[in-house]
Design a protein around this motif. Structure first.
Motif, PDB file in Angstrom:
ATOM      1  N   ILE A  49       0.844  -1.199   0.000  1.00 43.56           N
ATOM      2  CA  ILE A  49       0.000   0.000   0.000  1.00 43.56           C
ATOM      3  C   ILE A  49       0.876   1.246   0.000  1.00 43.56           C
ATOM      4  O   ILE A  49       0.677   2.165  -0.795  1.00 43.56           O
ATOM      5  CB  ILE A  49      -0.942   0.011   1.223  1.00 43.56           C
ATOM      6  CG1 ILE A  49      -2.001  -1.076   1.079  1.00 43.56           C
ATOM      7  CG2 ILE A  49      -1.592   1.386   1.399  1.00 43.56           C
ATOM      8  CD1 ILE A  49      -2.819  -1.322   2.340  1.00 43.56           C
ATOM      9  N   ASN A  50       1.879   1.263   0.871  1.00 45.38           N
ATOM     10  CA  ASN A  50       2.770   2.427   0.941  1.00 45.38           C
ATOM     11  C   ASN A  50       3.548   2.623  -0.350  1.00 45.38           C
ATOM     12  O   ASN A  50       3.719   3.749  -0.819  1.00 45.38           O
ATOM     13  CB  ASN A  50       3.706   2.316   2.147  1.00 45.38           C
ATOM     14  CG  ASN A  50       2.977   2.542   3.453  1.00 45.38           C
ATOM     15  OD1 ASN A  50       2.043   3.343   3.530  1.00 45.38           O
ATOM     16  ND2 ASN A  50       3.374   1.836   4.487  1.00 45.38           N
ATOM     17  N   ASP A  51       3.997   1.529  -0.948  1.00 46.79           N
ATOM     18  CA  ASP A  51       4.708   1.622  -2.234  1.00 46.79           C
ATOM     19  C   ASP A  51       3.797   2.185  -3.307  1.00 46.79           C
ATOM     20  O   ASP A  51       4.207   3.032  -4.107  1.00 46.79           O
ATOM     21  CB  ASP A  51       5.208   0.239  -2.687  1.00 46.79           C
ATOM     22  CG  ASP A  51       6.415  -0.229  -1.885  1.00 46.79           C
ATOM     23  OD1 ASP A  51       6.999   0.586  -1.141  1.00 46.79           O
ATOM     24  OD2 ASP A  51       6.762  -1.418  -2.004  1.00 46.79           O
ATOM     25  N   TYR A  52       2.555   1.710  -3.347  1.00 46.80           N
ATOM     26  CA  TYR A  52       1.607   2.195  -4.356  1.00 46.80           C
ATOM     27  C   TYR A  52       1.345   3.692  -4.162  1.00 46.80           C
ATOM     28  O   TYR A  52       1.363   4.455  -5.123  1.00 46.80           O
ATOM     29  CB  TYR A  52       0.297   1.408  -4.282  1.00 46.80           C
ATOM     30  CG  TYR A  52      -0.729   1.908  -5.260  1.00 46.80           C
ATOM     31  CD1 TYR A  52      -0.565   1.709  -6.626  1.00 46.80           C
ATOM     32  CD2 TYR A  52      -1.853   2.602  -4.825  1.00 46.80           C
ATOM     33  CE1 TYR A  52      -1.495   2.181  -7.534  1.00 46.80           C
ATOM     34  CE2 TYR A  52      -2.789   3.077  -5.726  1.00 46.80           C
ATOM     35  CZ  TYR A  52      -2.614   2.872  -7.082  1.00 46.80           C
ATOM     36  OH  TYR A  52      -3.520   3.353  -7.979  1.00 46.80           O
ATOM     37  N   ILE A  53       1.148   4.108  -2.933  1.00 43.45           N
ATOM     38  CA  ILE A  53       0.904   5.522  -2.662  1.00 43.45           C
ATOM     39  C   ILE A  53       2.123   6.350  -3.063  1.00 43.45           C
ATOM     40  O   ILE A  53       1.995   7.357  -3.753  1.00 43.45           O
ATOM     41  CB  ILE A  53       0.556   5.739  -1.165  1.00 43.45           C
ATOM     42  CG1 ILE A  53      -0.834   5.151  -0.862  1.00 43.45           C
ATOM     43  CG2 ILE A  53       0.613   7.222  -0.801  1.00 43.45           C
ATOM     44  CD1 ILE A  53      -1.178   5.071   0.609  1.00 43.45           C
ATOM     45  N   ASP A  54       3.309   5.906  -2.660  1.00 38.94           N
ATOM     46  CA  ASP A  54       4.532   6.671  -2.939  1.00 38.94           C
ATOM     47  C   ASP A  54       4.861   6.709  -4.428  1.00 38.94           C
ATOM     48  O   ASP A  54       5.284   7.734  -4.951  1.00 38.94           O
ATOM     49  CB  ASP A  54       5.722   6.075  -2.193  1.00 38.94           C
ATOM     50  CG  ASP A  54       5.602   6.245  -0.684  1.00 38.94           C
ATOM     51  OD1 ASP A  54       4.801   7.090  -0.239  1.00 38.94           O
ATOM     52  OD2 ASP A  54       6.308   5.526   0.049  1.00 38.94           O
ATOM     53  N   ASN A  55       4.691   5.574  -5.110  1.00 39.86           N
ATOM     54  CA  ASN A  55       5.159   5.472  -6.492  1.00 39.86           C
ATOM     55  C   ASN A  55       4.111   5.782  -7.545  1.00 39.86           C
ATOM     56  O   ASN A  55       4.451   6.220  -8.631  1.00 39.86           O
ATOM     57  CB  ASN A  55       5.729   4.077  -6.754  1.00 39.86           C
ATOM     58  CG  ASN A  55       6.921   3.796  -5.864  1.00 39.86           C
ATOM     59  OD1 ASN A  55       7.746   4.667  -5.659  1.00 39.86           O
ATOM     60  ND2 ASN A  55       7.003   2.595  -5.334  1.00 39.86           N
ATOM     61  N   GLU A  56       2.829   5.532  -7.252  1.00 40.01           N
ATOM     62  CA  GLU A  56       1.790   5.740  -8.254  1.00 40.01           C
ATOM     63  C   GLU A  56       0.987   7.012  -7.971  1.00 40.01           C
ATOM     64  O   GLU A  56       0.851   7.860  -8.830  1.00 40.01           O
ATOM     65  CB  GLU A  56       0.840   4.536  -8.291  1.00 40.01           C
ATOM     66  CG  GLU A  56       1.522   3.205  -8.561  1.00 40.01           C
ATOM     67  CD  GLU A  56       1.985   3.079 -10.000  1.00 40.01           C
ATOM     68  OE1 GLU A  56       1.351   3.675 -10.893  1.00 40.01           O
ATOM     69  OE2 GLU A  56       2.981   2.386 -10.234  1.00 40.01           O
ATOM     70  N   LEU A  57       0.457   7.114  -6.766  1.00 42.50           N
ATOM     71  CA  LEU A  57      -0.442   8.232  -6.475  1.00 42.50           C
ATOM     72  C   LEU A  57       0.297   9.563  -6.412  1.00 42.50           C
ATOM     73  O   LEU A  57      -0.220  10.579  -6.851  1.00 42.50           O
ATOM     74  CB  LEU A  57      -1.211   7.983  -5.176  1.00 42.50           C
ATOM     75  CG  LEU A  57      -2.193   6.815  -5.221  1.00 42.50           C
ATOM     76  CD1 LEU A  57      -2.930   6.707  -3.895  1.00 42.50           C
ATOM     77  CD2 LEU A  57      -3.180   6.960  -6.356  1.00 42.50           C
ATOM     78  N   MET A  58       1.498   9.564  -5.877  1.00 39.77           N
ATOM     79  CA  MET A  58       2.220  10.833  -5.761  1.00 39.77           C
ATOM     80  C   MET A  58       2.609  11.390  -7.127  1.00 39.77           C
ATOM     81  O   MET A  58       2.779  12.582  -7.279  1.00 39.77           O
ATOM     82  CB  MET A  58       3.464  10.671  -4.874  1.00 39.77           C
ATOM     83  CG  MET A  58       3.114  10.455  -3.417  1.00 39.77           C
ATOM     84  SD  MET A  58       2.069  11.780  -2.783  1.00 39.77           S
ATOM     85  CE  MET A  58       0.914  10.895  -1.769  1.00 39.77           C
ATOM     86  N   ASP A  59       2.694  10.504  -8.120  1.00 39.89           N
ATOM     87  CA  ASP A  59       2.990  10.961  -9.487  1.00 39.89           C
ATOM     88  C   ASP A  59       1.827  11.763 -10.053  1.00 39.89           C
ATOM     89  O   ASP A  59       1.999  12.514 -11.012  1.00 39.89           O
ATOM     90  CB  ASP A  59       3.254   9.761 -10.418  1.00 39.89           C
ATOM     91  CG  ASP A  59       4.570   9.076 -10.086  1.00 39.89           C
ATOM     92  OD1 ASP A  59       5.372   9.678  -9.335  1.00 39.89           O
ATOM     93  OD2 ASP A  59       4.797   7.968 -10.577  1.00 39.89           O
ATOM     94  N   GLN A  60       0.648  11.620  -9.481  1.00 42.94           N
ATOM     95  CA  GLN A  60      -0.538  12.296  -9.997  1.00 42.94           C
ATOM     96  C   GLN A  60      -0.690  13.709  -9.444  1.00 42.94           C
ATOM     97  O   GLN A  60      -1.581  14.440  -9.836  1.00 42.94           O
ATOM     98  CB  GLN A  60      -1.792  11.486  -9.683  1.00 42.94           C
ATOM     99  CG  GLN A  60      -1.779  10.113 -10.320  1.00 42.94           C
ATOM    100  CD  GLN A  60      -2.937   9.251  -9.842  1.00 42.94           C
ATOM    101  OE1 GLN A  60      -3.919   9.739  -9.327  1.00 42.94           O
ATOM    102  NE2 GLN A  60      -2.801   7.955 -10.020  1.00 42.94           N
ATOM    103  N   LEU A  61       0.173  14.094  -8.522  1.00 44.41           N
ATOM    104  CA  LEU A  61       0.065  15.419  -7.921  1.00 44.41           C
ATOM    105  C   LEU A  61       0.558  16.511  -8.865  1.00 44.41           C
ATOM    106  O   LEU A  61       1.441  16.301  -9.642  1.00 44.41           O
ATOM    107  CB  LEU A  61       0.875  15.484  -6.617  1.00 44.41           C
ATOM    108  CG  LEU A  61       0.351  14.621  -5.497  1.00 44.41           C
ATOM    109  CD1 LEU A  61       1.267  14.740  -4.283  1.00 44.41           C
ATOM    110  CD2 LEU A  61      -1.050  15.019  -5.109  1.00 44.41           C
TER     111      LEU A  61
END
Length: 82
Positions: free
Chosen positions: A70-82
């Motif tokens: 979950i943390n990897d997905y948030i750090d690597n995928e979701l943060m790219d959307q900011l």
């Protein structure tokens, strides 16, 4: 603008050990933690520890690995959307 992160759990999946992951995520003020009676991923829910992060199912063999995933997905995928 900050994107909201919503992590959803199936109550049946929580009962098989994923609850400890939910408890950890509740400590993070940037994450909305929600519970569902069912997430409609019954096949993977039976086999794995699972959470739904902003609509995407994240799975793992252990609760500890699920938290990492979950943390990897948030750090690597979701943060790219900011």
């Amino acid at each position: 603008m900050m994107i909201r992160i919503r992590v959803g759990f199936c109550v049946k999946n929580l009962a098989k050990g994923t609850e400890q992951v939910r408890q950890q995520l509740l400590k993070d003020p940037d994450i909305d933690v929600v519970e569902y009676g069912c997430t409609s991923y019954c096949g993977i829910c039976r086999l794995y520890h699972k959470a739904i992060v902003n609509g995407k199912p994240i799975t793992a063999d252990t609760p500890e690995q699920l938290l990492d995933n979950i943390n990897d997905y948030i750090d690597n995928e979701l943060m790219d959307q900011l």
